[in-house]
Design a protein around this motif. Sequence first.
Motif, PDB file in Angstrom:
ATOM      1  N   LEU A  80       0.844  -1.180   0.000  1.00  0.00           N
ATOM      2  CA  LEU A  80       0.000   0.000   0.000  1.00  0.00           C
ATOM      3  C   LEU A  80       0.885   1.237   0.000  1.00  0.00           C
ATOM      4  CD1 LEU A  80      -2.958   1.145   0.396  1.00  0.00           C
ATOM      5  CD2 LEU A  80      -2.404   1.210   2.839  1.00  0.00           C
ATOM      6  N   HIS A  81       0.669   2.117  -0.983  1.00  0.00           N
ATOM      7  CA  HIS A  81       1.464   3.343  -1.078  1.00  0.00           C
ATOM      8  C   HIS A  81       0.736   4.563  -0.515  1.00  0.00           C
ATOM      9  CE1 HIS A  81       3.882   1.522  -4.690  1.00  0.00           C
ATOM     10  NE2 HIS A  81       4.217   1.011  -3.515  1.00  0.00           N
ATOM     11  N   TYR A  82      -0.609   4.556  -0.562  1.00  0.00           N
ATOM     12  CA  TYR A  82      -1.369   5.736  -0.141  1.00  0.00           C
ATOM     13  C   TYR A  82      -2.819   5.340   0.152  1.00  0.00           C
ATOM     14  CZ  TYR A  82      -2.868   5.373  -4.989  1.00  0.00           C
ATOM     15  OH  TYR A  82      -3.358   4.891  -6.178  1.00  0.00           O
ATOM     16  N   LEU A  83      -3.514   6.224   0.874  1.00  0.00           N
ATOM     17  CA  LEU A  83      -4.948   6.115   1.099  1.00  0.00           C
ATOM     18  C   LEU A  83      -5.654   7.217   0.315  1.00  0.00           C
ATOM     19  CD1 LEU A  83      -5.028   5.563   4.978  1.00  0.00           C
ATOM     20  CD2 LEU A  83      -5.393   3.823   3.210  1.00  0.00           C
ATOM     21  N   VAL A  84      -6.828   6.889  -0.211  1.00  0.00           N
ATOM     22  CA  VAL A  84      -7.622   7.895  -0.925  1.00  0.00           C
ATOM     23  C   VAL A  84      -8.751   8.416  -0.040  1.00  0.00           C
ATOM     24  CG1 VAL A  84      -8.915   8.421  -3.020  1.00  0.00           C
ATOM     25  CG2 VAL A  84      -7.127   6.681  -3.083  1.00  0.00           C
ATOM     26  N   THR A  93       5.065   8.035  -1.183  1.00  0.00           N
ATOM     27  CA  THR A  93       4.999   6.590  -1.381  1.00  0.00           C
ATOM     28  C   THR A  93       6.149   5.848  -0.722  1.00  0.00           C
ATOM     29  OG1 THR A  93       6.181   6.799  -3.487  1.00  0.00           O
ATOM     30  CG2 THR A  93       3.779   6.826  -3.559  1.00  0.00           C
ATOM     31  N   SER A  94       7.009   6.551  -0.026  1.00  0.00           N
ATOM     32  CA  SER A  94       8.100   5.855   0.655  1.00  0.00           C
ATOM     33  C   SER A  94       7.794   5.761   2.139  1.00  0.00           C
ATOM     34  CB  SER A  94       9.421   6.600   0.449  1.00  0.00           C
ATOM     35  OG  SER A  94       9.491   7.723   1.281  1.00  0.00           O
ATOM     36  N   LEU A  95       8.321   4.740   2.749  1.00  0.00           N
ATOM     37  CA  LEU A  95       8.105   4.554   4.174  1.00  0.00           C
ATOM     38  C   LEU A  95       9.143   5.299   5.006  1.00  0.00           C
ATOM     39  CD1 LEU A  95       7.161   0.784   4.303  1.00  0.00           C
ATOM     40  CD2 LEU A  95       5.675   2.728   4.613  1.00  0.00           C
ATOM     41  N   LYS A  96      10.099   5.924   4.321  1.00  0.00           N
ATOM     42  CA  LYS A  96      11.161   6.673   4.980  1.00  0.00           C
ATOM     43  C   LYS A  96      11.815   5.807   6.061  1.00  0.00           C
ATOM     44  CE  LYS A  96       9.452  11.256   3.873  1.00  0.00           C
ATOM     45  NZ  LYS A  96       9.014  12.549   4.386  1.00  0.00           N
ATOM     46  N   SER A  97      11.852   6.335   7.275  1.00  0.00           N
ATOM     47  CA  SER A  97      12.567   5.615   8.321  1.00  0.00           C
ATOM     48  C   SER A  97      11.690   4.604   9.052  1.00  0.00           C
ATOM     49  CB  SER A  97      13.098   6.619   9.360  1.00  0.00           C
ATOM     50  OG  SER A  97      12.026   7.343   9.945  1.00  0.00           O
TER      51      SER A  97
END
Length: 393
Positions: A279-283, A383-387
Motif C-alpha cells: 500500500l502506497h497511499y490512502l484515498v 509513497t516511501s516509508l522513509k525511516s
Amino acid sequence: MTAVEKVEEQLAALRIARRCVPRQEPAYLLDIDTCRASQASSSSSLVAVSCSSPALRLYHRDTLQLLREYRAQPGALSGVRFARTCPSVVFSGCSQGTLQCWDARSASQKPVQVFSGYPSNVFISFDVSCTDLIVCAGTEKVEKDTFLVFWDARGVTDCASATKEPLGVYSESHNDDITKICFHPIEPNLVVSGSTDGLVNVFDINKDNEDDALISTCNSDSSVSSLGWSGEDYKQVYCTTHDEGFCWWDIAQLDTEEPITLLHVLDARESVCTENHHLHYLVGGLYHEKAQKLFLLGGTSTGDIHLISCGTDGLGLVGSLCGGHSATVRSFCWSPTDESLLTGGEDAQLLLWKPGAVERSLTKKAALKISSSVQKRVRVHNTSLKSRKKCSA
C-alpha cells in the motif's frame, strides 16, 4: 456467511465494466460525485468530475460517455457535489474565492448561481448540506486567517447568474488550511471539518455562535486529507491523513465515560501490506450501510486499488482491483444502489467497477503517467516509508 463477509466478497469481486476514453488534453481526475436524487430523470444518471485542467466534466453514469464540460471558472477546482434533492444541480468549488452552481441540463458556460467569498478567500474544500439549504467552504490560511464560510443555498436554480454573499464565517476553530468539509448524511445541521493543523472539528450550525456550535475537537496528530461519517445513524467520524494515517472516533461517546477513539493507525502502509500487496497511499473511506461496515480505499503508484476493512482491532486487506489504472488513483465514488465503484486517477482515466462485470469498452488500458500542471495545493502522496519499518513477508 455473515453480511459483512458477503459484502467483502462482493467488493473483492468488483471488475471493470466501463472505461472512459481519455481526452486529448489529459488531466488528473481529482474528485467524483454522482447524483443521489431519488426521482427518475436523465440527470439522475450523471457523474460529475473535477479535473486539474481545470474543468468540470459531466459523464453518463452507465456508459461513461462525456456529455459536456464547463470551463467558465478561473483557478483550481476544489471539488464537485450534486445537490441531494435536485438531480440537475451541480456545485463546483474554485480557488479564486467563489463556488459555482451549474444546471446540468444546459451546456451554457455561465453558472446559474455564484457564491462569492471575501476578497482574501482561497477555497480548497466545500460541501453542501443533505437538504441543500447550506453550502460551506474552507479556505487556505492567508496571513493568520483561515475560515469556514457559509451561504444560504435555497433557490439556486431560480436566480440566473445571481451572486450570493456569505451568511457568515467560523474563524477560531482551525489555525491552518481547511482541507476537507463533510456535512452529515441525514442531519443537515451537523458538519465536520479537517485541516492541516491536524484537528477534526464537529459543528452544530444551528447554534448562535462558533463557540457553542463546536461540539467536538478530535486530533489526528497529522494533516487531514479526507474525512467522513460512519456507523449506525452516522454517529462516528473518521479521517485519513497526508502521511497515510487513519483515525476513527465515536461522537456518541462524548457525554459518557467511554473513550471516544475507536482506532488510530499512524501508518496504514505498515498495517495492511502483505507479501504480494503493498500500500502506497490512502484515498478515502466509504461506509457500507447494509453491512454497517467502514472500508478504506487505497492503492499503489502503478494504479492497483486496495479495499481495506476497518475494525476496532485494526485494518485488514479485503481485496485488490488490478488492471484498471496505470497511475495513482486520486478520487472515487461508491454507489450503494448497484454496489458499483467509480474511480479516477492521474492517468486521466475514469473507470466504472461492478461485481463480476466484464469490460465492454474497446479502449485499451493506457500505460501512461500524464504530465499535468496540478496546482501546488494538491498534495502529492508520499509513497516511501522513509525511516519507518518496512513490511515483512
